[in-house]
Design a protein around this motif. Structure first.
Motif, PDB file in Angstrom:
ATOM      1  N   LEU A 133       0.832  -1.208   0.000  1.00 17.45           N
ATOM      2  CA  LEU A 133       0.000   0.000   0.000  1.00 17.45           C
ATOM      3  C   LEU A 133       0.865   1.256   0.000  1.00 17.45           C
TER       4      LEU A 133
ATOM      5  N   ILE B  23       2.346   1.724  -3.427  1.00 19.43           N
ATOM      6  CA  ILE B  23       1.322   2.211  -4.356  1.00 19.43           C
ATOM      7  C   ILE B  23       1.080   3.698  -4.153  1.00 19.43           C
TER       8      ILE B  23
ATOM      9  N   ARG C   8      -4.324  -5.691  -7.050  1.00 20.30           N
ATOM     10  CA  ARG C   8      -5.716  -5.249  -7.032  1.00 20.30           C
ATOM     11  C   ARG C   8      -6.437  -5.777  -5.794  1.00 20.30           C
TER      12      ARG C   8
ATOM     13  N   ARG D 190      -5.501  -3.598  -2.822  1.00 19.53           N
ATOM     14  CA  ARG D 190      -6.192  -2.311  -2.870  1.00 19.53           C
ATOM     15  C   ARG D 190      -7.647  -2.464  -2.430  1.00 19.53           C
TER      16      ARG D 190
END
Length: 448
Positions: free
Chosen positions: A100, A103, A131, A134
């Motif tokens: 995270l 990202i 994905r 997220r």
């Protein structure tokens, strides 16, 4: 004497680690970091020993909930926040948080990192793991926010605004991540018949225990027929196991004056409902676990050993592992060659994996129980209960945790660590890769 090229290779080449080994090391670093923070003077009211600090750190990071000291009276606000941090990171995954951050910084996730994520989230391939992370965070934040709001409606009138909201946040994070930490000395027994507390906490436990892939699949598919086989097996399996557990717990305990016997009929149902759901993953309790009938103790041990779902915040061998073995046994008894679940054939590799996980787990629990009987002066059933609770990262205890010796604490700490990482992850992290692929002649061994 080493040649120049060999010496250079030995000194400068990085050590090659497998994803399971990296995951185990990262988890160990998190525990050490948490243990040192909990040992700080500002973390406790009167100070604690090093072993208790690291015991709590491991219990929180593995989202177990076993404690040698009462969290509510031992730790300061800082200490409790450290525990919450360890629970959240341990529950959702240390690699998930690392990804995270990457990202958010706009960086690319490499193949090595995706492989580690695949191992951490127990995914069959590296495709879609970013994905999944997220979506996992978005869903977790939304669900926890809703739960905090609902619990605040119940606890703010009783505890005041700041304390009521804080208690709501703490127990929401603990429940969603399937950690049995509570800020009351009696856990949640004072709310045995409270509908709001019972429903909110158990819904968090169920959602956290289903597994992230199932939650994301439900979010995307929206219809039953579009769900993957894993999701359908997990959902139906969870419903069936929970209904059986609730029913059996009620039957075992309805006349026990120290658990359900002294409650009203409605409170009996609420208590049976809560204790039927909690043992597989969470470790919260609304009745005195130390006063359970033997039948309930054995049922709870089985539920803790089975555990939650793959990619979930819970431990155990996992519900799908248990169901695969059950269906494989049924297939054998029927004399068929292929294991079928919901009109889908289960590959032999999956069945072998389920057998390996279960066998390693049983042997490990047996070894842990043997060692604990040598270090503790306690009857066998509480010892077995304690070991399975630690292995399943559940957090329920019949009272033995508070009485553990120094060696007993070390044993339970290692069992919690093993249970969180999983038997196969630990085995793969220690095993050396095979260098040969030899095919030997077939042989027969008499069994049964």
């Amino acid at each position: 004497m080493l040649k120049t090229t060999e010496r250079k290779s030995f000194l400068y080449n990085p050590i090659k680690l497998t994803p399971p080994q990296i995951l185990a090391i990262l988890f160990g670093v998190l525990i050490i970091f948490g243990g040192f923070l909990l040992k700080l003077p500002i973390a406790t009211e009167k100070g604690i020993s090093w072993v208790d600090a690291f015991f709590t750190a491991i219990s929180a990071a593995t989202v177990t909930g076993l404690v040698t000291l009462d969290p509510g009276s031992t730790y300061t606000l800082f200490g409790e926040i450290v525990i919450l941090f360890l629970i959240q990171v341990g529950g959702l995954g240390i690699m998930s948080f690392a990804v995270l951050v990457v990202i958010m910084l706009g960086k690319q996730i490499g193949i090595k990192q995706r492989l580690i994520m695949q191992e951490a989230l127990n995914q069959p391939s590296i495709g879609g793991v970013i994905r999944l992370v997220r979506n996992l965070f978005i869903f977790s934040i939304v669900i926890e926010a809703i739960a905090v709001f609902l619990l605040s409606l119940r606890w703010v009138p009783d505890l005041g605004f700041s304390k009521g909201v804080y208690y709501s946040i703490f127990h929401t994070i603990a429940a969603y991540n399937n950690a049995g930490f509570g800020l009351w000395p009696d856990n949640l027994t004072r709310y045995v018949g409270d509908p709001v507390v019972n429903l909110v906490i158990t819904m968090l436990i169920i959602m956290g225990g289903l597994g992230f892939t199932v939650i994301v699949d439900l979010w995307i598919a929206k219809e039953w027929r579009n769900l993957s086989l894993h999701s359908r097996v997990m959902i139906l399996g969870t419903i069936i196991v929970n209904v059986i557990a609730i029913t059996l717990f009620y039957l075992f305990e309805q006349n026990n004056p120290e658990t359900l016997g002294a409650l009203s009929e409605s409170d009996k149902l609420w208590a049976a409902y809560f204790q039927g759901i909690s043992p597989r993953t969470a470790g919260f309790n609304t009745v005195n676990i130390g006063a359970l009938e033997d039948g309930s103790v054995l049922l709870t041990i089985l539920l803790m050993f089975i555990g939650a779902g793959s990619t979930s915040t819970g431990g155990g061998i996992k519900l799908t592992t248990f169901l695969v073995i059950v269906f494989a046994v049924i297939t054998f008894l029927k004399g068929k060659n292929e294991t079928i679940m919901m009109k889908r054939t289960i590959r032999n590799a999956i069945i072998f994996r389920a057998l390996a996980i279960s066998t390693i787990s049983i042997l490990f629990v047996f070894l842990g129980a043997v060692l604990l009987t040598l270090t503790e002066d306690s009857p066998f059933l509480p010892v077995l209960f304690e070991v399975v609770s630690a292995f399943g990262t559940v957090g329920l205890t019949m009272g033995l945790t508070f009485e553990l010796s120094f060696l007993g604490k070390l044993i339970i700490m290692f069992i919690m660590f093993f249970g969180k990482l999983g038997p196969l992850t630990m085995a793969f992290s220690l095993a050396r890769p095979a260098k040969e692929n030899i095919r030997y002649p077939d042989g027969d061994v008499f069994t049964g």
